[in-house]
Design a protein around this motif. Structure first.
Motif, PDB file in Angstrom:
ATOM      1  N   LEU A  11       7.634  -9.348   3.334  1.00 43.20           N
ATOM      2  CA  LEU A  11       7.508  -7.989   2.821  1.00 43.20           C
ATOM      3  C   LEU A  11       8.341  -7.860   1.549  1.00 43.20           C
ATOM      4  O   LEU A  11       9.532  -8.158   1.543  1.00 43.20           O
ATOM      5  CB  LEU A  11       8.005  -7.011   3.881  1.00 43.20           C
ATOM      6  N   HIS A  12       7.692  -7.444   0.442  1.00 42.75           N
ATOM      7  CA  HIS A  12       8.363  -7.372  -0.851  1.00 42.75           C
ATOM      8  C   HIS A  12       8.677  -5.962  -1.297  1.00 42.75           C
ATOM      9  O   HIS A  12       9.556  -5.755  -2.114  1.00 42.75           O
ATOM     10  CB  HIS A  12       7.493  -8.052  -1.932  1.00 42.75           C
TER      11      HIS A  12
ATOM     12  N   GLY B 101       0.424 -17.739  -4.360  1.00 40.85           N
ATOM     13  CA  GLY B 101      -0.815 -17.013  -4.135  1.00 40.85           C
ATOM     14  C   GLY B 101      -0.698 -15.527  -4.404  1.00 40.85           C
ATOM     15  O   GLY B 101       0.341 -15.036  -4.871  1.00 40.85           O
ATOM     16  N   PRO B 102      -1.766 -14.786  -4.111  1.00 38.79           N
ATOM     17  CA  PRO B 102      -1.783 -13.355  -4.416  1.00 38.79           C
ATOM     18  C   PRO B 102      -0.965 -12.541  -3.422  1.00 38.79           C
ATOM     19  O   PRO B 102      -0.588 -13.015  -2.346  1.00 38.79           O
ATOM     20  CB  PRO B 102      -3.276 -13.007  -4.295  1.00 38.79           C
ATOM     21  N   TYR B 103      -0.709 -11.306  -3.808  1.00 36.81           N
ATOM     22  CA  TYR B 103      -0.053 -10.342  -2.940  1.00 36.81           C
ATOM     23  C   TYR B 103      -1.110  -9.594  -2.121  1.00 36.81           C
ATOM     24  O   TYR B 103      -2.279  -9.512  -2.508  1.00 36.81           O
ATOM     25  CB  TYR B 103       0.740  -9.336  -3.768  1.00 36.81           C
ATOM     26  N   LEU B 104      -0.684  -9.037  -1.009  1.00 36.77           N
ATOM     27  CA  LEU B 104      -1.477  -8.081  -0.246  1.00 36.77           C
ATOM     28  C   LEU B 104      -0.795  -6.739  -0.424  1.00 36.77           C
ATOM     29  O   LEU B 104       0.373  -6.578  -0.055  1.00 36.77           O
ATOM     30  CB  LEU B 104      -1.527  -8.467   1.234  1.00 36.77           C
ATOM     31  N   ARG B 105      -1.519  -5.796  -1.019  1.00 36.48           N
ATOM     32  CA  ARG B 105      -0.902  -4.531  -1.406  1.00 36.48           C
ATOM     33  C   ARG B 105      -1.624  -3.358  -0.745  1.00 36.48           C
ATOM     34  O   ARG B 105      -2.855  -3.303  -0.715  1.00 36.48           O
ATOM     35  CB  ARG B 105      -0.940  -4.366  -2.925  1.00 36.48           C
ATOM     36  N   PHE B 106      -0.852  -2.430  -0.216  1.00 33.24           N
ATOM     37  CA  PHE B 106      -1.376  -1.203   0.388  1.00 33.24           C
ATOM     38  C   PHE B 106      -0.997  -0.030  -0.501  1.00 33.24           C
ATOM     39  O   PHE B 106       0.176   0.153  -0.839  1.00 33.24           O
ATOM     40  CB  PHE B 106      -0.815  -1.029   1.793  1.00 33.24           C
ATOM     41  N   VAL B 107      -2.000   0.754  -0.885  1.00 30.97           N
ATOM     42  CA  VAL B 107      -1.802   1.848  -1.831  1.00 30.97           C
ATOM     43  C   VAL B 107      -2.255   3.162  -1.209  1.00 30.97           C
ATOM     44  O   VAL B 107      -3.361   3.251  -0.667  1.00 30.97           O
ATOM     45  CB  VAL B 107      -2.586   1.586  -3.138  1.00 30.97           C
ATOM     46  N   ARG B 108      -1.397   4.173  -1.301  1.00 28.97           N
ATOM     47  CA  ARG B 108      -1.742   5.481  -0.750  1.00 28.97           C
ATOM     48  C   ARG B 108      -2.894   6.098  -1.528  1.00 28.97           C
ATOM     49  O   ARG B 108      -2.909   6.088  -2.762  1.00 28.97           O
ATOM     50  CB  ARG B 108      -0.526   6.417  -0.812  1.00 28.97           C
TER      51      ARG B 108
ATOM     52  N   CYS C 285      -5.035   3.237   1.704  1.00 27.84           N
ATOM     53  CA  CYS C 285      -4.553   3.679   3.011  1.00 27.84           C
ATOM     54  C   CYS C 285      -3.915   5.054   2.905  1.00 27.84           C
ATOM     55  O   CYS C 285      -3.637   5.548   1.807  1.00 27.84           O
ATOM     56  CB  CYS C 285      -3.556   2.681   3.592  1.00 27.84           C
ATOM     57  N   ALA C 286      -3.679   5.665   4.052  1.00 29.08           N
ATOM     58  CA  ALA C 286      -3.027   6.969   4.105  1.00 29.08           C
ATOM     59  C   ALA C 286      -1.515   6.834   4.200  1.00 29.08           C
ATOM     60  O   ALA C 286      -0.782   7.701   3.727  1.00 29.08           O
ATOM     61  CB  ALA C 286      -3.556   7.775   5.295  1.00 29.08           C
ATOM     62  N   ASP C 287      -1.038   5.746   4.798  1.00 31.89           N
ATOM     63  CA  ASP C 287       0.397   5.587   5.053  1.00 31.89           C
ATOM     64  C   ASP C 287       0.812   4.146   4.785  1.00 31.89           C
ATOM     65  O   ASP C 287       0.750   3.301   5.685  1.00 31.89           O
ATOM     66  CB  ASP C 287       0.708   5.978   6.498  1.00 31.89           C
ATOM     67  N   PRO C 288       1.245   3.835   3.556  1.00 31.14           N
ATOM     68  CA  PRO C 288       1.641   2.457   3.247  1.00 31.14           C
ATOM     69  C   PRO C 288       2.771   1.934   4.129  1.00 31.14           C
ATOM     70  O   PRO C 288       2.795   0.744   4.458  1.00 31.14           O
ATOM     71  CB  PRO C 288       2.084   2.542   1.779  1.00 31.14           C
ATOM     72  N   ARG C 289       3.696   2.792   4.512  1.00 26.06           N
ATOM     73  CA  ARG C 289       4.801   2.334   5.353  1.00 26.06           C
ATOM     74  C   ARG C 289       4.299   1.861   6.718  1.00 26.06           C
ATOM     75  O   ARG C 289       4.715   0.804   7.221  1.00 26.06           O
ATOM     76  CB  ARG C 289       5.837   3.444   5.529  1.00 26.06           C
TER      77      ARG C 289
ATOM     78  N   GLN D  67       4.358   5.346  -1.527  1.00 29.81           N
ATOM     79  CA  GLN D  67       3.126   5.207  -2.301  1.00 29.81           C
ATOM     80  C   GLN D  67       2.480   3.838  -2.186  1.00 29.81           C
ATOM     81  O   GLN D  67       1.267   3.714  -2.354  1.00 29.81           O
ATOM     82  CB  GLN D  67       3.411   5.521  -3.781  1.00 29.81           C
ATOM     83  N   SER D  68       3.255   2.808  -1.923  1.00 31.82           N
ATOM     84  CA  SER D  68       2.665   1.470  -1.845  1.00 31.82           C
ATOM     85  C   SER D  68       3.574   0.524  -1.077  1.00 31.82           C
ATOM     86  O   SER D  68       4.765   0.792  -0.881  1.00 31.82           O
ATOM     87  CB  SER D  68       2.399   0.906  -3.249  1.00 31.82           C
ATOM     88  N   ALA D  69       2.986  -0.579  -0.655  1.00 36.89           N
ATOM     89  CA  ALA D  69       3.739  -1.632   0.016  1.00 36.89           C
ATOM     90  C   ALA D  69       3.085  -2.963  -0.323  1.00 36.89           C
ATOM     91  O   ALA D  69       1.872  -3.038  -0.553  1.00 36.89           O
ATOM     92  CB  ALA D  69       3.752  -1.418   1.528  1.00 36.89           C
ATOM     93  N   MET D  70       3.884  -4.031  -0.364  1.00 40.30           N
ATOM     94  CA  MET D  70       3.345  -5.336  -0.742  1.00 40.30           C
ATOM     95  C   MET D  70       3.922  -6.432   0.132  1.00 40.30           C
ATOM     96  O   MET D  70       5.097  -6.415   0.486  1.00 40.30           O
ATOM     97  CB  MET D  70       3.665  -5.652  -2.209  1.00 40.30           C
ATOM     98  N   LEU D  71       3.071  -7.407   0.451  1.00 45.54           N
ATOM     99  CA  LEU D  71       3.479  -8.613   1.140  1.00 45.54           C
ATOM    100  C   LEU D  71       2.954  -9.814   0.361  1.00 45.54           C
ATOM    101  O   LEU D  71       1.979  -9.711  -0.379  1.00 45.54           O
ATOM    102  CB  LEU D  71       2.924  -8.669   2.566  1.00 45.54           C
TER     103      LEU D  71
END
Length: 245
Positions: free
Chosen positions: A157-158, A174-181, A139-143, A163-167
């Motif tokens: 939300l963890h 189970g697994p995390y859902l992670r967004f990475v710039r 992604c362009a904007d993890p926030r 640069q990144s965000a995780m839920l």
């Protein structure tokens, strides 16, 4: 109302063959709900359950032309285990991949149809996730992505940084859902996308409207007789809002 991540959907030239690879890779069972669809989930799994994010492979004639914006990270327990997983997956038909990662402790690979995934170095964070440590979205904007998906789902939300965000599931399984710039620009439809599902008794149309109220966009697939809704997140990534269950 709220949704939760229940599976990822992966386009495939040969859903049966690619499903066989991923079933072996994850150690999961394999089934088919319809021609051209292969379903993967853990043996004895009672769908849907946050202990696992399942995988649906759907046949498609569209070629893969760019790096996927959604991929999975596989968990390992030690350096030796990581090496063993890489060797085993190579024997199954995976190849090493270069996506510009440079010198990193994880191993980037591609499945037999070229879909990228990572075999992670051992990390305490992922010690209890199961074989899939995280579902990762470029992604362009993890926030901003974290803000949307935190409202969309009842997951916890963890982490949120530039640069990144995780839920992760509120049950802590189970697994995390992670967004990475990433600087990559989205082009075309994603070959891998998220499927989310409301809870029993929820109203599908009302949930779709709720998601649109804070940034989702409806995708018009008419004429279409599918019972679910297709939307995009604020960065244009397609996802499916499935029927409540």
């Amino acid at each position: 109302m709220a949704t939760r991540l229940v599976q990822i959907n992966m386009k495939a030239r040969d859903d049966s063959a690619l499903g066989g690879f991923w079933a072996e890779a994850l150690g999961w069972g394999i089934s088919s709900e319809a021609p051209g669809v292969t379903n993967l989930e853990p043996e004895g799994f009672d769908y849907p359950d946050p202990v696992a994010v399942c995988v649906d492979l759907v046949v498609s004639t569209e070629p893969k032309t760019v790096k996927n914006r959604v991929h999975v990270d596989l968990a390992t327990t030690s350096a030796a285990h990581q090496a063993q997983v890489v060797t085993r997956l190579t024997d199954l038909g995976a190849t090493l991949a270069d996506v510009g990662q440079g010198d990193v402790p994880w191993t980037v690979m591609a499945d037999p149809e070229g879909n990228e995934f990572c075999v992670l170095d051992p990390r305490p964070l992922y010690r209890d996730t199961g074989p899939i440590a995280a579902v990762v979205v470029d992604c362009a904007d993890p926030r901003a992505m974290a803000d949307f998906w935190d409202k969309a789902m009842d997951w916890t939300l963890h982490e949120v940084t530039d640069q990144s965000a995780m839920l992760r599931s509120a049950k802590g399984v189970g697994p995390y859902l992670r967004f990475v710039r990433t600087p990559d620009v989205k082009t075309g439809w994603n070959r891998v996308h998220l499927d989310v599902r409301p809870y029993p008794g929820d109203d599908l149309a009302a949930e779709a409207a709720r998601l649109r109220s804070f940034g989702a966009t409806a995708v018009d697939l008419s004429p279409s007789e599918i019972p679910w809704r297709v939307l995009t997140d604020p960065e244009g990534n397609e996802f499916c809002l499935l029927t409540p269950s």
